[in-house]
Design an enzyme around this catalytic site. Structure first.
Site, PDB file in Angstrom:
ATOM      1  CD1 TRP A 154      16.297  93.785 -52.004  1.00 30.50           C
ATOM      2  CD2 TRP A 154      15.671  92.769 -53.897  1.00 30.50           C
ATOM      3  NE1 TRP A 154      16.455  94.673 -53.030  1.00 30.50           N
ATOM      4  CE2 TRP A 154      16.084  94.081 -54.199  1.00 30.50           C
ATOM      5  CE3 TRP A 154      15.262  91.953 -54.939  1.00 30.50           C
ATOM      6  CZ2 TRP A 154      16.081  94.591 -55.500  1.00 30.50           C
ATOM      7  CZ3 TRP A 154      15.262  92.451 -56.232  1.00 30.50           C
ATOM      8  CH2 TRP A 154      15.655  93.756 -56.502  1.00 30.50           C
ATOM      9  CB  ILE A 187      15.613  93.935 -28.200  1.00 35.39           C
ATOM     10  CG1 ILE A 187      14.962  94.574 -29.435  1.00 35.39           C
ATOM     11  CG2 ILE A 187      15.596  92.414 -28.290  1.00 35.39           C
ATOM     12  CD1 ILE A 187      15.790  94.404 -30.706  1.00 35.39           C
ATOM     13  CB  ALA A 226      14.768  95.069 -37.398  1.00 34.52           C
ATOM     14  CE1 TYR A 227       8.253 101.115 -36.812  1.00 38.83           C
ATOM     15  CE2 TYR A 227       9.203 101.435 -38.980  1.00 38.83           C
ATOM     16  CZ  TYR A 227       8.179 101.630 -38.090  1.00 38.83           C
ATOM     17  OH  TYR A 227       7.047 102.323 -38.481  1.00 38.83           O
ATOM     18  CE1 TYR A 235      14.733  98.381 -41.831  1.00 41.43           C
ATOM     19  CE2 TYR A 235      15.674  98.502 -44.050  1.00 41.43           C
ATOM     20  CZ  TYR A 235      15.384  97.780 -42.910  1.00 41.43           C
ATOM     21  OH  TYR A 235      15.747  96.452 -42.833  1.00 41.43           O
ATOM     22  CE  LYS A 271      18.563  96.718 -39.778  1.00 48.86           C
ATOM     23  NZ  LYS A 271      18.160  95.719 -38.751  1.00 48.86           N
TER      24      LYS A 271
END
Ligand SMILES: NC(=O)c1ccc[n+]([C@@H]2O[C@H](COP(=O)([O-])OP(=O)(O)OC[C@H]3O[C@@H](n4cnc5c(N)ncnc54)[C@H](OP(=O)(O)O)[C@@H]3O)[C@@H](O)[C@H]2O)c1
Length: 320
Positions: A174, A60, A83-84, A149, A153
């Site tokens: 979570w 992506i 995602a990372y 992070y 995001k």
């Protein structure tokens, strides 16, 4: 509808494979690598032989490849599960985290803008946390990430909005599942193998069973499809475009989460004790309170959200 799932070999992506089974929509599952043998065997155990375990390659971060895939397969919806996601490692890999969490969602948004499609993108409770909130966070509340992070995001969300495609951004928290590595599976192993364990009790949030989130996404897609079918216009502006929060219901600390994992697994031998976050130094400060207010998603889409312990019990019964 033709639906593209990115990051299909991660936790949420695999749960999407289960939810997609038997659907009238055509799903394309993509990732940067093949599914692990372990995931394929869990998929078959949970969902039988007709679950799709195949993976097409799609990175992506590669806009040209996304364009080609969308065009070739007439994609109308992208569900971005890629995602990372390594929160600590993101602190020393800022460039990669930015590329995957901010630039890549923008790529997907550009492709959906051109195709007049819908982007369902997953974000995180870690967009909050610097402000010491003590009531559940709403969608309108300003993002105050504590680390790379969460910051990347948040940038991803902003980039999607700036492109202006139809979008549903779901912030979750979570996440755990039967697949890959996650807190639930780690604690199942640790409580089975260690005589004593300390777990932080000064961070509160809500666990999310990835299967429940996948089911909520399916509800949203149904609603979107209904709106397409009833629209008189060829260019649709989805009336429910926006940001939504989703986790399971309830509130707990990581300590409470561990105690319930231990109980449902029937493990009695490990002495689990609460401790402060300061006892586990990490490169990034986690939010001390990141409970998500889910009123908006419940009111808009009438999604049913299970209480966190009910979903945890179910997941552990499958894992056992
Ligand atoms: N995990 C949590 O606790 C949590 C909490 C809140 C929100 N979220 C969000 O929820 C979403 C799903 O999380 P998850 O836990 O299911 O993630 P995950 O298990 O880490 O899965 C992500 C997948 O994306 C793949 N990927 C990496 N780089 C890619 C690229 N360039 N192109 C395409 N795919 C790529 C990964 O492959 P590799 O494994 O080979 O890198 C992996 O299969 C993410 O947006 C995450 O930020 C997660």
């Amino acid at each position: 509808m033709n639906i593209l799932v990115t990051g299909a070999n991660g936790q949420l992506g695999n749960e999407m494979r289960i939810v997609a089974r038997g659907s009238a929509d055509r799903y394309f599952f993509t990732d940067v690598c093949d599914a692990s043998q372990e995931s394929v065997s869990i998929l078959h155990k949970l969902a039988g032989d007709d679950v799709c375990t195949e993976t097409s390659r799609l990175d992506i971060t590669d806009l040209a490849a996304i364009h080609a895939f969308v065009e070739q397969n007439q994609i109308q919806v992208i569900i971005n599960c890629a995602a990372y996601t390594n929160v600590d490692a993101a602190e020393s890999n800022q460039e990669l985290a930015m590329l995957l969490n901010a630039k890549a969602p923008e790529n997907l948004a550009v492709a959906m803008k051109e195709a007049n499609g819908l982007l369902v993108h997953i974000s995180t409770d870690y967009v909050f946390g610097k402000e010491p909130y003590n009531i559940p966070c709403t969608e309108e509340q300003q993002g105050t990430p504590t680390g790379v992070y969460g910051y990347t995001k948040l940038c991803g969300e902003q980039n999607i909005k700036a492109v202006g495609c139809q979008h549903v951004i779901i912030r979750t928290a979570w996440l755990y599942s039967e697949f890959g590595k996650n807190f639930c599976k780690t604690m199942l192993n640790l409580t089975a193998s260690k005589p004593q364990l300390k777990v932080v009790f000064d961070q509160a949030g809500t666990p999310t069973y990835a299967y429940d989130l996948a089911k909520a996404i399916a509800v949203i897609l149904k609603d979107y499809n209904k709106e397409i079918l009833s629209s008189q216009f060829s260019i649709l502006n989805y009336s429910k475009t926006g940001v939504y929060h989703f986790s399971n219901e309830g509130v707990c600390s990581w300590y409470d989460f561990t105690k319930m994992i231990q109980e449902y697994a029937g493990q009695k031998d490990c002495d689990v004790q609460p401790c402060h976050s300061s006892e586990f130094p990490s490169p990034v400060t986690r939010p001390s309170y990141s409970v998500l207010d889910k009123t908006k998603i419940k009111q808009t889409f009438s999604v049913a959200i299970p209480y966190w312990t009910d979903s945890l019990r179910l997941c552990i019964s499958y894992l056992k």
